[in-house]
Motif scaffolding. Structure first.
Motif, PDB file in Angstrom:
ATOM      1  N   TRP A  36       0.808  -1.222   0.000  1.00 44.06           N
ATOM      2  CA  TRP A  36       0.000   0.000   0.000  1.00 44.06           C
ATOM      3  C   TRP A  36       0.836   1.264   0.000  1.00 44.06           C
ATOM      4  N   TRP A  37       2.170   1.148   0.028  1.00 48.42           N
ATOM      5  CA  TRP A  37       3.047   2.312   0.132  1.00 48.42           C
ATOM      6  C   TRP A  37       4.138   2.254  -0.942  1.00 48.42           C
ATOM      7  N   PRO A  38       3.774   2.156  -2.228  1.00 50.33           N
ATOM      8  CA  PRO A  38       4.793   1.952  -3.272  1.00 50.33           C
ATOM      9  C   PRO A  38       5.771   3.107  -3.411  1.00 50.33           C
ATOM     10  N   ASP A  39       5.371   4.300  -3.037  1.00 50.12           N
ATOM     11  CA  ASP A  39       6.261   5.455  -3.175  1.00 50.12           C
ATOM     12  C   ASP A  39       7.164   5.632  -1.958  1.00 50.12           C
ATOM     13  N   SER A  40       6.576   5.587  -0.771  1.00 46.05           N
ATOM     14  CA  SER A  40       7.362   5.845   0.440  1.00 46.05           C
ATOM     15  C   SER A  40       8.077   4.610   0.958  1.00 46.05           C
ATOM     16  N   HIS A  41       7.491   3.407   0.742  1.00 49.85           N
ATOM     17  CA  HIS A  41       8.083   2.170   1.257  1.00 49.85           C
ATOM     18  C   HIS A  41       7.935   1.072   0.207  1.00 49.85           C
ATOM     19  N   PRO A  42       8.636   1.189  -0.907  1.00 53.46           N
ATOM     20  CA  PRO A  42       8.494   0.202  -1.971  1.00 53.46           C
ATOM     21  C   PRO A  42       8.895  -1.197  -1.503  1.00 53.46           C
ATOM     22  N   GLY A  43       8.091  -2.178  -1.865  1.00 54.60           N
ATOM     23  CA  GLY A  43       8.372  -3.559  -1.498  1.00 54.60           C
ATOM     24  C   GLY A  43       7.831  -3.975  -0.158  1.00 54.60           C
ATOM     25  N   VAL A  44       7.421  -3.027   0.687  1.00 56.43           N
ATOM     26  CA  VAL A  44       6.910  -3.357   2.021  1.00 56.43           C
ATOM     27  C   VAL A  44       5.475  -3.851   1.918  1.00 56.43           C
ATOM     28  N   ALA A  55       0.347   1.499   9.159  1.00 47.94           N
ATOM     29  CA  ALA A  55       0.213   0.046   9.172  1.00 47.94           C
ATOM     30  C   ALA A  55       0.075  -0.449  10.601  1.00 47.94           C
ATOM     31  N   TRP A  56      -0.704  -1.532  10.749  1.00 42.34           N
ATOM     32  CA  TRP A  56      -0.715  -2.281  12.017  1.00 42.34           C
ATOM     33  C   TRP A  56       0.439  -3.271  12.036  1.00 42.34           C
ATOM     34  N   LEU A  57       0.696  -3.877  10.921  1.00 40.78           N
ATOM     35  CA  LEU A  57       1.728  -4.890  10.756  1.00 40.78           C
ATOM     36  C   LEU A  57       2.423  -4.600   9.436  1.00 40.78           C
ATOM     37  N   ALA A  58       3.750  -4.801   9.398  1.00 39.64           N
ATOM     38  CA  ALA A  58       4.497  -4.554   8.167  1.00 39.64           C
ATOM     39  C   ALA A  58       5.649  -5.541   8.075  1.00 39.64           C
ATOM     40  N   ALA A  59       6.041  -5.835   6.839  1.00 45.09           N
ATOM     41  CA  ALA A  59       7.168  -6.735   6.589  1.00 45.09           C
ATOM     42  C   ALA A  59       7.878  -6.297   5.322  1.00 45.09           C
ATOM     43  N   ASP A  60       9.180  -6.445   5.329  1.00 46.96           N
ATOM     44  CA  ASP A  60       9.989  -6.204   4.134  1.00 46.96           C
ATOM     45  C   ASP A  60      10.706  -7.503   3.793  1.00 46.96           C
ATOM     46  N   PRO A  90       5.535   0.716  12.471  1.00 45.30           N
ATOM     47  CA  PRO A  90       5.944  -0.517  11.782  1.00 45.30           C
ATOM     48  C   PRO A  90       6.598  -0.258  10.435  1.00 45.30           C
ATOM     49  N   LEU A  91       6.095   0.736   9.695  1.00 44.79           N
ATOM     50  CA  LEU A  91       6.683   1.051   8.393  1.00 44.79           C
ATOM     51  C   LEU A  91       8.114   1.539   8.549  1.00 44.79           C
ATOM     52  N   SER A  98      14.062   2.344  13.880  1.00 43.81           N
ATOM     53  CA  SER A  98      13.317   2.026  15.092  1.00 43.81           C
ATOM     54  C   SER A  98      13.029   3.290  15.894  1.00 43.81           C
ATOM     55  N   PRO A  99      11.982   3.268  16.730  1.00 46.91           N
ATOM     56  CA  PRO A  99      11.715   4.421  17.587  1.00 46.91           C
ATOM     57  C   PRO A  99      12.907   4.714  18.505  1.00 46.91           C
ATOM     58  N   SER A 100      13.095   5.985  18.801  1.00 44.48           N
ATOM     59  CA  SER A 100      14.170   6.390  19.704  1.00 44.48           C
ATOM     60  C   SER A 100      13.747   7.664  20.424  1.00 44.48           C
ATOM     61  N   GLY A 101      14.474   7.994  21.463  1.00 51.49           N
ATOM     62  CA  GLY A 101      14.196   9.229  22.196  1.00 51.49           C
ATOM     63  C   GLY A 101      12.829   9.212  22.836  1.00 51.49           C
ATOM     64  N   SER A 102      12.041  10.256  22.560  1.00 50.16           N
ATOM     65  CA  SER A 102      10.680  10.385  23.090  1.00 50.16           C
ATOM     66  C   SER A 102       9.717  10.430  21.911  1.00 50.16           C
ATOM     67  N   PRO A 103       9.166   9.303  21.507  1.00 46.51           N
ATOM     68  CA  PRO A 103       8.278   9.283  20.338  1.00 46.51           C
ATOM     69  C   PRO A 103       7.079  10.206  20.522  1.00 46.51           C
ATOM     70  N   ARG A 104       6.670  10.859  19.447  1.00 52.76           N
ATOM     71  CA  ARG A 104       5.526  11.775  19.495  1.00 52.76           C
ATOM     72  C   ARG A 104       4.253  10.998  19.168  1.00 52.76           C
ATOM     73  N   SER A 105       4.005   9.966  19.949  1.00 52.87           N
ATOM     74  CA  SER A 105       2.824   9.141  19.729  1.00 52.87           C
ATOM     75  C   SER A 105       2.255   8.710  21.067  1.00 52.87           C
ATOM     76  N   ARG A 106       1.061   8.151  21.021  1.00 50.05           N
ATOM     77  CA  ARG A 106       0.497   7.513  22.196  1.00 50.05           C
ATOM     78  C   ARG A 106       1.286   6.238  22.509  1.00 50.05           C
TER      79      ARG A 106
END
Length: 243
Positions: A36-44, A55-60, A90-91, A98-106
């Motif tokens: 679903w992400w051919p431009d930003s994450h081709p092949g994922v 994404a809830w789940l992702a794989a490369d 996941p993307l 990978s996440p680092s520092g203080s992620p700006r998410s819930r």
């Protein structure tokens, strides 16, 4: 309040096995496994959240990286207008970030797996922790890895640990454990197929995904439950091409 079961092999040449059960609001649109992400994450390959785009789940398959996201509580101090969707994680992870520092998410638990090993990154709004998974069988839900205070983990982790994952297909016995668990009401704290509406949360179990990660790539498949929060025979589609 998703649930993930993972088996990490003693021999890194052997596959890591994962079953993930997705709990989500049935009214929130999503797309099944695809690119679903051919431009930003081709092949994922991933399960696409239409509303936020992540994404809830992702794989490369090209890099043998896999990631799946579980929500967890946080300290609630991050204002809504500053929040970044957790679906970006996941993307980014399977792209090597990978996440680092203080992620700006819930709050979240993010499982990352590759032939190099597996780990869970946990963010509660105050600290980001990393837990490396030892060889063996583990479970993750909305709190810590293998958390004995989580009823479904206490009830089912020993059963999953005793089940074989070398059958054909490998997920057969783990699905039997989930089927056994579905004898419980979906509102039971021990349930794996879940319905959270009785506690004011509009999420139910919708989807089961199976994944196998080894040095040759990632094979991942998904199957939709017959109805939200209800167990029934599952039909897994072919793994998307690219392994």
């Amino acid at each position: 309040m998703c649930t993930v079961i993972i088996r990490v092999p003693e021999d890194p040449r052997r596959p890591t096995r994962v079953i993930a059960i997705r709990d989500e609001d049935p009214g929130r649109p999503w797309n099944p496994l695809g690119r679903w992400w051919p431009d930003s994450h081709p092949g994922v390959i991933g399960v696409h959240d239409v509303r936020a785009g992540g994404a809830w789940l992702a794989a490369d398959p090209a890099t043998s990286r896999f990631a799946v996201l579980l929500n967890r509580a946080d300290d609630g101090t991050l204002p809504d207008d500053a929040v970044v969707s957790r679906g970006t994680l996941p993307l980014a992870s399977v792209s090597g970030h990978s996440p680092s520092g203080s992620p700006r998410s819930r709050g979240f638990n993010l499982l990352e797996a590759s032939p190099a090993g597996a780990r869970v990154l946990s963010w509660d709004g105050a600290s980001l922790r990393t837990t490396d998974l030892t060889p063996g069988t583990h479970m993750i839900a909305h709190d810590d890895l293998d958390d004995p205070q989580t009823a479904r983990i206490t009830a089912w982790l020993p059963v999953f640990a005793a089940a074989d994952t070398d059958s054909d297909p490998w997920w057969t016995q783990w699905l039997r454990v989930i089927e056994q668990s579905a004898e419980l009401a979906a509102t039971d704290d021990r349930a794996l197929i879940r319905d959270h509406r009785h506690i004011g949360i509009p999420t139910l179990s919708l989807l089961v995904a199976v994944a196998s990660i080894d040095p040759d790539g990632v094979e991942v498949r998904d199957a939709v439950l017959p109805a939200p929060g209800e167990w029934g025979p599952l039909t897994f589609g072919d793994a998307p091409a690219g392994r």
